[in-house]
Design an enzyme around this catalytic site. Structure first.
Site, PDB file in Angstrom:
ATOM      1  N   GLU A 161       3.645  -3.072 -39.454  1.00 37.39           N
ATOM      2  CA  GLU A 161       2.664  -2.488 -38.529  1.00 37.39           C
ATOM      3  C   GLU A 161       3.239  -2.529 -37.113  1.00 37.39           C
ATOM      4  O   GLU A 161       3.708  -3.576 -36.660  1.00 37.39           O
ATOM      5  CB  GLU A 161       1.344  -3.260 -38.561  1.00 37.39           C
ATOM      6  CG  GLU A 161       0.292  -2.581 -37.678  1.00 37.39           C
ATOM      7  CD  GLU A 161      -0.986  -3.389 -37.504  1.00 37.39           C
ATOM      8  OE1 GLU A 161      -2.025  -2.950 -38.009  1.00 37.39           O
ATOM      9  OE2 GLU A 161      -0.924  -4.453 -36.859  1.00 37.39           O
ATOM     10  N   HIS A 177      -9.201 -10.897 -27.184  1.00 36.28           N
ATOM     11  CA  HIS A 177      -8.889 -11.720 -28.357  1.00 36.28           C
ATOM     12  C   HIS A 177      -9.257 -13.185 -28.091  1.00 36.28           C
ATOM     13  O   HIS A 177      -9.891 -13.839 -28.918  1.00 36.28           O
ATOM     14  CB  HIS A 177      -7.403 -11.577 -28.690  1.00 36.28           C
ATOM     15  CG  HIS A 177      -6.982 -12.352 -29.897  1.00 36.28           C
ATOM     16  ND1 HIS A 177      -7.170 -11.890 -31.168  1.00 36.28           N
ATOM     17  CD2 HIS A 177      -6.398 -13.570 -30.019  1.00 36.28           C
ATOM     18  CE1 HIS A 177      -6.720 -12.789 -32.018  1.00 36.28           C
ATOM     19  NE2 HIS A 177      -6.244 -13.820 -31.352  1.00 36.28           N
TER      20      HIS A 177
HETATM   21  P1  0O2 Z   1      -3.649 -10.360 -35.910  1.00 38.21           P
HETATM   22  O1  0O2 Z   1      -3.696 -11.792 -35.540  1.00 38.21           O
HETATM   23  O2  0O2 Z   1      -3.351  -9.490 -34.703  1.00 38.21           O
HETATM   24  O3  0O2 Z   1      -2.797 -10.061 -37.080  1.00 38.21           O
HETATM   25  P2  0O2 Z   1      -8.681  -4.804 -40.575  1.00 38.21           P
HETATM   26  O4  0O2 Z   1      -9.604  -4.686 -39.379  1.00 38.21           O
HETATM   27  O5  0O2 Z   1      -7.530  -5.747 -40.315  1.00 38.21           O
HETATM   28  O6  0O2 Z   1      -9.434  -5.081 -41.793  1.00 38.21           O
HETATM   29  P3  0O2 Z   1      -7.036  -2.531 -40.090  1.00 38.21           P
HETATM   30  O7  0O2 Z   1      -7.336  -1.077 -40.318  1.00 38.21           O
HETATM   31  O8  0O2 Z   1      -5.647  -2.977 -40.389  1.00 38.21           O
HETATM   32  O9  0O2 Z   1      -8.064  -3.402 -40.909  1.00 38.21           O
HETATM   33  O10 0O2 Z   1      -7.437  -2.920 -38.631  1.00 38.21           O
HETATM   34  P4  0O2 Z   1      -7.121  -2.288 -37.233  1.00 38.21           P
HETATM   35  O11 0O2 Z   1      -8.354  -2.498 -36.451  1.00 38.21           O
HETATM   36  O12 0O2 Z   1      -6.568  -0.895 -37.280  1.00 38.21           O
HETATM   37  O13 0O2 Z   1      -5.942  -3.199 -36.678  1.00 38.21           O
HETATM   38  C1  0O2 Z   1      -5.914  -4.561 -36.859  1.00 38.21           C
HETATM   39  C2  0O2 Z   1      -5.125  -5.240 -35.741  1.00 38.21           C
HETATM   40  O14 0O2 Z   1      -5.238  -4.506 -34.513  1.00 38.21           O
HETATM   41  C3  0O2 Z   1      -5.707  -6.600 -35.438  1.00 38.21           C
HETATM   42  O15 0O2 Z   1      -5.056  -7.537 -36.238  1.00 38.21           O
HETATM   43  C4  0O2 Z   1      -5.417  -6.797 -33.966  1.00 38.21           C
HETATM   44  O16 0O2 Z   1      -4.080  -7.221 -33.762  1.00 38.21           O
HETATM   45  C5  0O2 Z   1      -5.556  -5.384 -33.426  1.00 38.21           C
HETATM   46  N1  0O2 Z   1      -6.941  -5.083 -33.048  1.00 38.21           N
HETATM   47  C6  0O2 Z   1      -7.771  -4.196 -33.658  1.00 38.21           C
HETATM   48  N2  0O2 Z   1      -8.954  -4.153 -33.041  1.00 38.21           N
HETATM   49  C7  0O2 Z   1      -8.892  -5.013 -32.009  1.00 38.21           C
HETATM   50  C8  0O2 Z   1      -9.838  -5.412 -30.979  1.00 38.21           C
HETATM   51  O17 0O2 Z   1     -10.964  -4.936 -30.911  1.00 38.21           O
HETATM   52  N3  0O2 Z   1      -9.395  -6.346 -30.098  1.00 38.21           N
HETATM   53  C9  0O2 Z   1      -8.149  -6.877 -30.125  1.00 38.21           C
HETATM   54  N4  0O2 Z   1      -7.827  -7.784 -29.203  1.00 38.21           N
HETATM   55  N5  0O2 Z   1      -7.262  -6.551 -31.093  1.00 38.21           N
HETATM   56  C10 0O2 Z   1      -7.616  -5.630 -32.011  1.00 38.21           C
HETATM   57  P5  0O2 Z   1      -5.836  -8.798 -36.844  1.00 38.21           P
HETATM   58  O18 0O2 Z   1      -5.735  -8.710 -38.310  1.00 38.21           O
HETATM   59  O19 0O2 Z   1      -7.217  -8.891 -36.255  1.00 38.21           O
HETATM   60  O20 0O2 Z   1      -5.117 -10.068 -36.380  1.00 38.21           O
END
Ligand code: 0O2
Length: 225
Positions: A161, A177
């Protein structure tokens, strides 16, 4: 894997099963680290070449991480997937993650276009949270790319990713976050409203900075050498 994750596992599973889980994570860690290395090198090469051609580095800096075992287990549970190391790379596309922090919004789209031109790399998912920000104000461009990694006796296509955003977007995302983490998911409404307003101000500033930078480019182009 930390002690509490191990404890949860050891309560329910035999030593053999526990050993399998640990081995599976060690393999995931090694393979996905290799995939991150491949994608990072591509991005570094693009940044260097762009600097040579256009006297500008689109990338300010990069960060990368492998998802922790706790986070992998939490996501598998949340999505209702079983723990099967053979299926994991198809189910979870963000085990390997690279965050690319750019100077300007245009740089983000430049990086995306340049990555898409590389024919050994396949974009399997693209979400543009810049054109369509999340309701809380989150802005970033997410790609999942699949990259072939050559090991001793096999080639594996591994998803990575890539989150691409400006410095200002990154500043906002890390604050949001931290707030989410500290308030255990529920950010108080008045803070959430302020955050949303900040996100809009940041988006406007990013566009203004972009405009000024383009003006600088024009000055360079038309100034006598
Ligand atoms: P980490 O610690 O960063 O790995 P999901 O929501 O994970 O079930 P998807 O489609 O993969 O499914 O999610 P998305 O929203 O496209 O992207 C997930 C990652 O984007 C998150 O990883 C964050 O790193 C970032 N992200 C998405 N939305 C937000 C938000 O509103 N605020 C912040 N600060 N970051 C965001 P993880 O898995 O949360 O954790």
């Amino acid at each position: 894997m930390n002690a509490s994750t191990l404890a949860t596992y050891s309560d329910n599973q035999s030593t053999e099963e526990l050993k399998d889980v640990l081995m599976a994570y060690a393999k995931i860690n090694k393979n996905y680290t290799a995939a991150i290395r491949e994608v990072r090198t591509k991005l570094e090469n693009l940044d260097d070449d762009f600097q040579l051609l256009h006297k500008h580095n689109p990338i300010h800096h990069m960060e990368s991480r492998i998802k922790s075992p706790e986070s992998i287990l939490e996501k598998l549970q949340r999505k209702g997937y079983e723990l099967d190391s053979k299926k994991i790379s198809k189910q979870l596309l963000d085990i390997a993650g690279i965050r690319v922090i750019c100077h300007y919004v245009d740089d983000i789209y430049t990086i995306v276009e340049l990555l898409k031109k590389q024919d050994d790399l396949t974009v399997i998912k693209e979400v543009d949270y810049i054109k369509n920000p999340k309701p809380n104000g989150y802005r970033s461009l997410h790609l999942v790319v699949e990259i072939p990694v050559f090991f001793v006796n096999r080639v594996e296509n591994i998803p990575v990713e890539v989150q691409i955003r400006t410095m200002a977007m990154d500043f906002w995302a890390s604050l949001e976050h931290q707030l989410r983490y500290k308030s255990e998911g529920e950010i108080p409404k008045f803070i959430a409203d302020e955050l949303k307003e900040c996100s809009e101000n940041i988006a406007n500033s990013d566009l203004q900075m972009q405009k000024i930078h383009s003006f600088l480019d024009d000055l360079d182009r038309f100034s006598p050498k």
